[in-house]
Design a protein around this motif. Structure first.
Motif, PDB file in Angstrom:
ATOM      1  N   UNK A  84       0.825  -1.208   0.000  1.00 14.89           N
ATOM      2  CA  UNK A  84       0.000   0.000   0.000  1.00 14.89           C
ATOM      3  C   UNK A  84       0.861   1.260   0.000  1.00 14.89           C
ATOM      4  N   UNK A  85       0.276   2.342  -0.481  1.00 11.37           N
ATOM      5  CA  UNK A  85       0.926   3.650  -0.348  1.00 11.37           C
ATOM      6  C   UNK A  85      -0.042   4.609   0.322  1.00 11.37           C
ATOM      7  N   UNK A  86       0.515   5.616   0.999  1.00 19.70           N
ATOM      8  CA  UNK A  86      -0.294   6.538   1.805  1.00 19.70           C
ATOM      9  C   UNK A  86      -1.092   7.491   0.924  1.00 19.70           C
ATOM     10  N   UNK A  87      -2.357   7.595   1.221  1.00 21.48           N
ATOM     11  CA  UNK A  87      -3.247   8.550   0.569  1.00 21.48           C
ATOM     12  C   UNK A  87      -3.409   9.798   1.444  1.00 21.48           C
ATOM     13  N   UNK A  88      -3.211   9.635   2.749  1.00 20.67           N
ATOM     14  CA  UNK A  88      -3.279  10.758   3.686  1.00 20.67           C
ATOM     15  C   UNK A  88      -2.312  10.466   4.830  1.00 20.67           C
ATOM     16  N   UNK A  89      -2.155  11.424   5.704  1.00 21.35           N
ATOM     17  CA  UNK A  89      -1.252  11.230   6.845  1.00 21.35           C
ATOM     18  C   UNK A  89       0.199  11.370   6.428  1.00 21.35           C
ATOM     19  N   UNK A  90       1.006  10.365   6.736  1.00 20.89           N
ATOM     20  CA  UNK A  90       2.439  10.377   6.426  1.00 20.89           C
ATOM     21  C   UNK A  90       2.627  10.072   4.939  1.00 20.89           C
ATOM     22  N   UNK A  91       2.482  11.107   4.110  1.00 21.95           N
ATOM     23  CA  UNK A  91       2.570  10.933   2.665  1.00 21.95           C
ATOM     24  C   UNK A  91       3.962  10.485   2.248  1.00 21.95           C
ATOM     25  N   UNK A  92       4.075  10.047   1.017  1.00 33.61           N
ATOM     26  CA  UNK A  92       5.342   9.554   0.470  1.00 33.61           C
ATOM     27  C   UNK A  92       5.823   8.305   1.209  1.00 33.61           C
ATOM     28  N   UNK A  93       4.873   7.520   1.693  1.00 36.40           N
ATOM     29  CA  UNK A  93       5.198   6.291   2.408  1.00 36.40           C
ATOM     30  C   UNK A  93       4.563   5.104   1.705  1.00 36.40           C
ATOM     31  N   UNK A  94       5.315   4.033   1.656  1.00 36.20           N
ATOM     32  CA  UNK A  94       4.828   2.759   1.132  1.00 36.20           C
ATOM     33  C   UNK A  94       4.971   1.741   2.248  1.00 36.20           C
ATOM     34  N   UNK A  95       3.934   0.944   2.458  1.00 32.18           N
ATOM     35  CA  UNK A  95       3.975  -0.131   3.451  1.00 32.18           C
ATOM     36  C   UNK A  95       3.705  -1.433   2.725  1.00 32.18           C
ATOM     37  N   UNK A  96       4.552  -2.421   2.973  1.00 30.96           N
ATOM     38  CA  UNK A  96       4.222  -3.750   2.480  1.00 30.96           C
ATOM     39  C   UNK A  96       4.451  -4.756   3.582  1.00 30.96           C
ATOM     40  N   UNK A  97       3.614  -5.787   3.557  1.00 33.32           N
ATOM     41  CA  UNK A  97       3.565  -6.779   4.628  1.00 33.32           C
ATOM     42  C   UNK A  97       3.671  -8.165   4.014  1.00 33.32           C
ATOM     43  N   UNK A  98       4.579  -8.978   4.568  1.00 34.38           N
ATOM     44  CA  UNK A  98       4.817 -10.335   4.094  1.00 34.38           C
ATOM     45  C   UNK A  98       4.629 -11.292   5.261  1.00 34.38           C
ATOM     46  N   UNK A  99       4.094 -12.462   4.985  1.00 30.69           N
ATOM     47  CA  UNK A  99       3.872 -13.467   6.033  1.00 30.69           C
ATOM     48  C   UNK A  99       4.763 -14.678   5.781  1.00 30.69           C
ATOM     49  N   UNK A 100       5.346 -15.177   6.864  1.00 29.48           N
ATOM     50  CA  UNK A 100       6.199 -16.364   6.825  1.00 29.48           C
ATOM     51  C   UNK A 100       5.736 -17.334   7.901  1.00 29.48           C
ATOM     52  N   UNK A 101       6.070 -18.591   7.715  1.00 32.37           N
ATOM     53  CA  UNK A 101       5.735 -19.584   8.735  1.00 32.37           C
ATOM     54  C   UNK A 101       6.474 -19.292  10.039  1.00 32.37           C
ATOM     55  N   UNK A 102       7.752 -18.907   9.920  1.00 34.14           N
ATOM     56  CA  UNK A 102       8.601 -18.634  11.077  1.00 34.14           C
ATOM     57  C   UNK A 102       9.880 -17.963  10.585  1.00 34.14           C
ATOM     58  N   UNK A 103      10.817 -17.709  11.480  1.00 36.20           N
ATOM     59  CA  UNK A 103      12.057 -17.018  11.118  1.00 36.20           C
ATOM     60  C   UNK A 103      12.894 -17.828  10.129  1.00 36.20           C
ATOM     61  N   UNK A 104      12.883 -19.147  10.269  1.00 34.00           N
ATOM     62  CA  UNK A 104      13.651 -19.997   9.361  1.00 34.00           C
ATOM     63  C   UNK A 104      13.082 -19.923   7.945  1.00 34.00           C
ATOM     64  N   UNK A 105      11.767 -19.944   7.837  1.00 36.64           N
ATOM     65  CA  UNK A 105      11.107 -19.817   6.537  1.00 36.64           C
ATOM     66  C   UNK A 105      11.467 -18.480   5.895  1.00 36.64           C
TER      67      UNK A 105
ATOM     68  N   UNK B 146      15.189 -18.503   4.711  1.00 36.57           N
ATOM     69  CA  UNK B 146      15.361 -19.350   3.522  1.00 36.57           C
ATOM     70  C   UNK B 146      14.826 -18.656   2.264  1.00 36.57           C
ATOM     71  N   UNK B 147      13.623 -18.120   2.349  1.00 35.85           N
ATOM     72  CA  UNK B 147      13.014 -17.463   1.195  1.00 35.85           C
ATOM     73  C   UNK B 147      13.769 -16.202   0.792  1.00 35.85           C
ATOM     74  N   UNK B 148      14.172 -15.403   1.769  1.00 32.81           N
ATOM     75  CA  UNK B 148      14.880 -14.164   1.451  1.00 32.81           C
ATOM     76  C   UNK B 148      16.277 -14.440   0.897  1.00 32.81           C
TER      77      UNK B 148
END
Length: 107
Positions: free
Chosen positions: A41-62, A65-67
């Motif tokens: 997502x990117x900010x439409x209001x508030x702290x403009x010029x910000x992008x947030x992305x969220x990734x889910x992993x099974x755990x730290x090892x997962x 490995x993926x990264x």
């Protein structure tokens, strides 16, 4: 489950060009290794010029490995080079988070 919550601060006026580089050169490589993001997502209001992305992993090892596989991918490395050369990114904050048991992430 482990959530990787990333907030990127982009130079003013450069959010769309930053997203364009990612869409054209980074998204396919990243999702090939990490799967689809929970949100991007990117900010439409508030702290403009910000992008947030969220990734889910099974755990730290997962996540590790993926990264690691993504970091070794030539297409991803090319994206990082293009992104760096563009100079749009000002700051990055990464938070590794665990969902509360009463509000699990549905994937």
């Amino acid at each position: 489950m482990l959530i990787d919550h990333r907030t990127y601060r982009i130079r003013p006026g450069c959010v769309q060009p930053h997203l364009d580089i990612y869409e054209q050169h980074g998204y396919a490589a990243q999702t090939r290794h990490l799967g689809k993001p929970v949100a991007y997502m990117f900010a439409e209001s508030g702290d403009l010029n910000t992008i947030v992305h969220i990734w889910a992993y099974e755990n730290a090892t997962d996540r590790e490995k993926k990264r690691a596989a993504m970091a070794a991918d030539p297409e991803w490395r090319n994206y990082l080079k293009l992104n760096s050369e563009a100079g749009y990114l000002e700051n990055q904050v990464t938070k590794l988070m665990i969902p509360a048991k009463f509000a699990p992430i549905i994937r």
